[in-house]
Motif scaffolding. Structure first.
Motif, PDB file in Angstrom:
ATOM      1  N   LYS A 287       0.846  -1.183   0.000  1.00 15.39           N
ATOM      2  CA  LYS A 287       0.000   0.000   0.000  1.00 15.39           C
ATOM      3  C   LYS A 287       0.884   1.236   0.000  1.00 15.39           C
ATOM      4  CE  LYS A 287      -3.899  -2.152   2.264  1.00 15.39           C
ATOM      5  NZ  LYS A 287      -4.925  -2.049   3.308  1.00 15.39           N
ATOM      6  N   HIS A 288       0.632   2.100  -0.970  1.00 14.84           N
ATOM      7  CA  HIS A 288       1.407   3.329  -1.117  1.00 14.84           C
ATOM      8  C   HIS A 288       0.542   4.493  -0.650  1.00 14.84           C
ATOM      9  CE1 HIS A 288       4.535   1.330  -3.564  1.00 14.84           C
ATOM     10  NE2 HIS A 288       3.511   0.532  -3.885  1.00 14.84           N
ATOM     11  N   PHE A 289       1.059   5.308   0.236  1.00 12.78           N
ATOM     12  CA  PHE A 289       0.333   6.449   0.761  1.00 12.78           C
ATOM     13  C   PHE A 289       0.957   7.732   0.261  1.00 12.78           C
ATOM     14  CE2 PHE A 289      -0.315   2.970   3.692  1.00 12.78           C
ATOM     15  CZ  PHE A 289      -1.685   3.011   3.888  1.00 12.78           C
ATOM     16  N   CYS A 290       0.125   8.716   0.005  1.00 12.21           N
ATOM     17  CA  CYS A 290       0.590  10.013  -0.474  1.00 12.21           C
ATOM     18  C   CYS A 290       0.013  11.084   0.438  1.00 12.21           C
ATOM     19  CB  CYS A 290       0.142  10.250  -1.916  1.00 12.21           C
ATOM     20  SG  CYS A 290       0.738   8.999  -3.063  1.00 12.21           S
ATOM     21  N   PRO A 291       0.690  11.421   1.499  1.00  9.86           N
ATOM     22  CA  PRO A 291       0.172  12.470   2.384  1.00  9.86           C
ATOM     23  C   PRO A 291       0.020  13.776   1.615  1.00  9.86           C
ATOM     24  CG  PRO A 291       2.065  11.380   3.375  1.00  9.86           C
ATOM     25  CD  PRO A 291       1.959  10.901   1.966  1.00  9.86           C
ATOM     26  N   GLN A 292      -1.104  14.432   1.828  1.00  2.40           N
ATOM     27  CA  GLN A 292      -1.396  15.645   1.086  1.00  2.40           C
ATOM     28  C   GLN A 292      -2.206  16.562   1.983  1.00  2.40           C
ATOM     29  OE1 GLN A 292      -3.581  14.944  -2.483  1.00  2.40           O
ATOM     30  NE2 GLN A 292      -3.837  17.089  -2.946  1.00  2.40           N
TER      31      GLN A 292
END
Length: 135
Positions: A47-52
């Motif tokens: 699982k790849h997360f992209c904090p934004q």
């Protein structure tokens, strides 16, 4: 004086038929061999997360349209909504006379409409098959 008991000849009825049923059970074994193989599956979920970060802004506009009487006085100006932004107050830059809203010309018709209420009956209203004098 006792005369004794009288007897009649006997009445013979048809013979009643009775049938007895008997049952027996015999077990016949049937053998069905079964083999079970268990296959273990393992899944790796990457699982790849992209904090934004995000922000939100609101714009509020009000438009008062008098649809009652085209000869009536214009509606009074409204106060800004409780959550209106300071640059969205009525009477600010870009507001023309009338109540069309920012950048609208005179009258109450809205964009592209001339003085008054946008023609007979208001914008988008024109005489049609169901319009005419009421009796």
């Amino acid at each position: 004086m006792y005369l004794g008991t009288n007897f009649m000849p006997p009445v013979i009825h048809p013979t009643q038929q009775i049938v007895n049923h008997t049952f027996s059970t015999t077990v016949v074994p049937h053998i069905h061999p079964v083999h079970t193989t268990t296959v273990n599956h393992h899944l790796f979920q990457h699982k790849h997360f992209c904090p934004q970060t995000a922000s939100c802004a609101e714009e509020v506009c009000n438009q008062q349209i008098n649809c009652c009487n085209p000869c009536a006085a214009p509606m009074p100006a409204t106060l800004p909504a409780a959550n209106a932004l300071p640059n969205a107050l009525p009477g600010g830059p870009g507001f023309g006379p009338g109540m069309g809203g920012p950048g609208f010309g005179p009258g109450m018709g809205g964009p592209g409409f001339g003085p008054g209420m946008g023609g007979p009956g208001g914008p988008g209203f024109a005489p049609g098959p169901f319009m005419g004098p009421r009796r």
